[in-house]
Design a protein around this motif. Structure first.
Motif, PDB file in Angstrom:
ATOM      1  N   ILE A  53      60.161  81.573  26.223  1.00 12.86           N
ATOM      2  CA  ILE A  53      58.930  81.634  27.182  1.00 12.86           C
ATOM      3  C   ILE A  53      57.655  82.661  26.473  1.00 12.86           C
ATOM      4  O   ILE A  53      56.910  82.441  28.082  1.00 12.86           O
ATOM      5  CB  ILE A  53      60.296  82.775  28.377  1.00 12.86           C
ATOM      6  N   LEU A  54      57.778  82.864  26.239  1.00 12.85           N
ATOM      7  CA  LEU A  54      55.917  83.808  26.072  1.00 12.85           C
ATOM      8  C   LEU A  54      54.883  82.823  25.982  1.00 12.85           C
ATOM      9  O   LEU A  54      54.351  82.521  26.191  1.00 12.85           O
ATOM     10  CB  LEU A  54      56.361  84.671  25.160  1.00 12.85           C
ATOM     11  N   SER A  55      55.860  82.059  24.982  1.00  8.77           N
ATOM     12  CA  SER A  55      54.454  80.831  24.456  1.00  8.77           C
ATOM     13  C   SER A  55      54.508  79.538  25.370  1.00  8.77           C
ATOM     14  O   SER A  55      53.700  78.444  24.943  1.00  8.77           O
ATOM     15  CB  SER A  55      54.685  80.314  23.393  1.00  8.77           C
ATOM     16  N   LEU A  56      55.679  79.839  26.797  1.00  5.40           N
ATOM     17  CA  LEU A  56      55.370  78.598  27.412  1.00  5.40           C
ATOM     18  C   LEU A  56      53.959  77.944  27.781  1.00  5.40           C
ATOM     19  O   LEU A  56      53.618  76.386  27.623  1.00  5.40           O
ATOM     20  CB  LEU A  56      56.761  78.517  29.078  1.00  5.40           C
ATOM     21  N   PRO A  57      52.943  78.818  27.929  1.00  4.34           N
ATOM     22  CA  PRO A  57      51.117  77.998  28.268  1.00  4.34           C
ATOM     23  C   PRO A  57      50.727  76.770  27.704  1.00  4.34           C
ATOM     24  O   PRO A  57      50.748  76.014  28.155  1.00  4.34           O
ATOM     25  CB  PRO A  57      50.856  79.402  28.721  1.00  4.34           C
ATOM     26  N   ILE A  58      51.034  77.837  26.264  1.00 10.09           N
ATOM     27  CA  ILE A  58      50.611  77.269  25.306  1.00 10.09           C
ATOM     28  C   ILE A  58      51.537  75.679  24.742  1.00 10.09           C
ATOM     29  O   ILE A  58      50.945  74.644  24.316  1.00 10.09           O
ATOM     30  CB  ILE A  58      50.264  78.022  24.118  1.00 10.09           C
ATOM     31  N   THR A  59      52.565  76.406  25.023  1.00  8.94           N
ATOM     32  CA  THR A  59      53.808  74.601  24.770  1.00  8.94           C
ATOM     33  C   THR A  59      53.288  73.315  25.492  1.00  8.94           C
ATOM     34  O   THR A  59      53.403  72.794  25.277  1.00  8.94           O
ATOM     35  CB  THR A  59      55.623  75.486  24.688  1.00  8.94           C
ATOM     36  N   ILE A  60      53.147  74.170  26.890  1.00  7.08           N
ATOM     37  CA  ILE A  60      52.283  72.995  27.800  1.00  7.08           C
ATOM     38  C   ILE A  60      50.877  72.114  27.193  1.00  7.08           C
ATOM     39  O   ILE A  60      51.002  70.837  27.406  1.00  7.08           O
ATOM     40  CB  ILE A  60      52.408  73.707  29.790  1.00  7.08           C
ATOM     41  N   LEU A  61      50.674  73.170  26.960  1.00 12.83           N
ATOM     42  CA  LEU A  61      48.740  72.888  26.741  1.00 12.83           C
ATOM     43  C   LEU A  61      48.813  71.550  25.664  1.00 12.83           C
ATOM     44  O   LEU A  61      48.573  71.142  25.761  1.00 12.83           O
ATOM     45  CB  LEU A  61      48.343  73.855  26.627  1.00 12.83           C
ATOM     46  N   THR A  62      50.020  71.798  24.855  1.00 14.79           N
ATOM     47  CA  THR A  62      49.858  71.753  23.103  1.00 14.79           C
ATOM     48  C   THR A  62      50.679  70.171  23.362  1.00 14.79           C
ATOM     49  O   THR A  62      51.275  69.800  23.112  1.00 14.79           O
ATOM     50  CB  THR A  62      50.426  72.109  21.853  1.00 14.79           C
ATOM     51  N   LEU A  63      51.155  69.922  24.252  1.00 14.30           N
ATOM     52  CA  LEU A  63      52.566  68.614  25.313  1.00 14.30           C
ATOM     53  C   LEU A  63      53.857  69.423  23.784  1.00 14.30           C
ATOM     54  O   LEU A  63      54.300  68.261  23.810  1.00 14.30           O
ATOM     55  CB  LEU A  63      52.050  67.374  24.751  1.00 14.30           C
ATOM     56  N   GLY A  64      53.336  70.382  24.262  1.00  4.80           N
ATOM     57  CA  GLY A  64      54.912  70.483  23.430  1.00  4.80           C
ATOM     58  C   GLY A  64      55.296  70.848  21.463  1.00  4.80           C
ATOM     59  O   GLY A  64      55.942  70.637  20.868  1.00  4.80           O
ATOM     60  N   LEU A  65      54.293  70.608  20.784  1.00  3.97           N
ATOM     61  CA  LEU A  65      54.358  70.445  20.191  1.00  3.97           C
ATOM     62  C   LEU A  65      53.794  72.709  19.040  1.00  3.97           C
ATOM     63  O   LEU A  65      54.305  71.864  18.325  1.00  3.97           O
ATOM     64  CB  LEU A  65      52.426  69.742  19.111  1.00  3.97           C
ATOM     65  N   PHE A  66      53.539  73.097  19.865  1.00  5.03           N
ATOM     66  CA  PHE A  66      53.369  74.563  19.741  1.00  5.03           C
ATOM     67  C   PHE A  66      54.890  75.019  19.387  1.00  5.03           C
ATOM     68  O   PHE A  66      55.439  76.176  18.706  1.00  5.03           O
ATOM     69  CB  PHE A  66      53.226  75.777  20.965  1.00  5.03           C
ATOM     70  N   SER A  67      55.993  73.876  19.670  1.00  8.34           N
ATOM     71  CA  SER A  67      57.913  74.832  19.198  1.00  8.34           C
ATOM     72  C   SER A  67      57.657  74.035  17.613  1.00  8.34           C
ATOM     73  O   SER A  67      58.621  75.090  17.456  1.00  8.34           O
ATOM     74  CB  SER A  67      58.604  73.767  20.291  1.00  8.34           C
TER      75      SER A  67
END
Length: 115
Positions: A53-67
C-alpha cells in the motif's frame, strides 16, 4: 495452494537456490530452510500488505516491477530474523531469489489449480 504447501515449496526453492548458487545464498540445513520459509510466510501475511500500500505510487509508475524490490526486501527481512543459517550475499542476490521464488510459485500454483 494452502499455507503449509507454500511453506514447503518455498523451503525446497531455498534449498535448490543454495545448491545451485552457493556463493549468493547460504542455507545451513533443511530445518533452517523450513524455518526461513515459515518466517517468510508470516512476514508476507503481516508486513507485505502494508509495504504494498505504501509503495503503490512507485509500483504503478514502474508497471509493477517495484514489487520485485518489495519481495527482495521481505527476503532480506527474513534473513535478518532467521540469523546466520540463512543469508544472502547482496541485495542483488535477494532480488534474484525473489524473481525465482515468484516464478516457481506461479508455476506450482497454476499446476495445483488445474488438478
Amino acid at each position: 495452494m494452502g499455507f503449509w504447501k507454500r511453506v514447503l515449496v518455498n523451503a525446497l526453492i531455498f534449498l535448490a537456490l543454495a545448491g545451485f548458487f552457493p556463493q549468493m545464498i547460504h542455507v545451513a540445513t533443511v530445518w533452517v530452510a523450513l524455518g526461513a520459509s515459515l518466517v517468510l510466510g508470516i512476514l508476507n501475511a503481516l508486513i507485505k500488505p502494508i509495504l504494498l500500500i505504501l509503495s503503490l505510487p512507485i509500483t504503478i509508475l514502474t508497471l509493477g516491477l517495484f514489487s520485485i524490490v518489495i519481495n527482495a526486501l521481505m527476503l532480506q527481512l527474513t534473513a535478518a530474523f532467521v540469523g546466520t543459517g540463512f543469508a544472502f550475499s547482496s541485495f542483488g542476490a535477494s532480488m534474484f531469489a525473489a524473481i525465482i521464488l515468484s516464478l516457481v510459485n506461479a508455476i506450482v500454483t497454476d499446476r495445483f489449480a488445474r488438478s
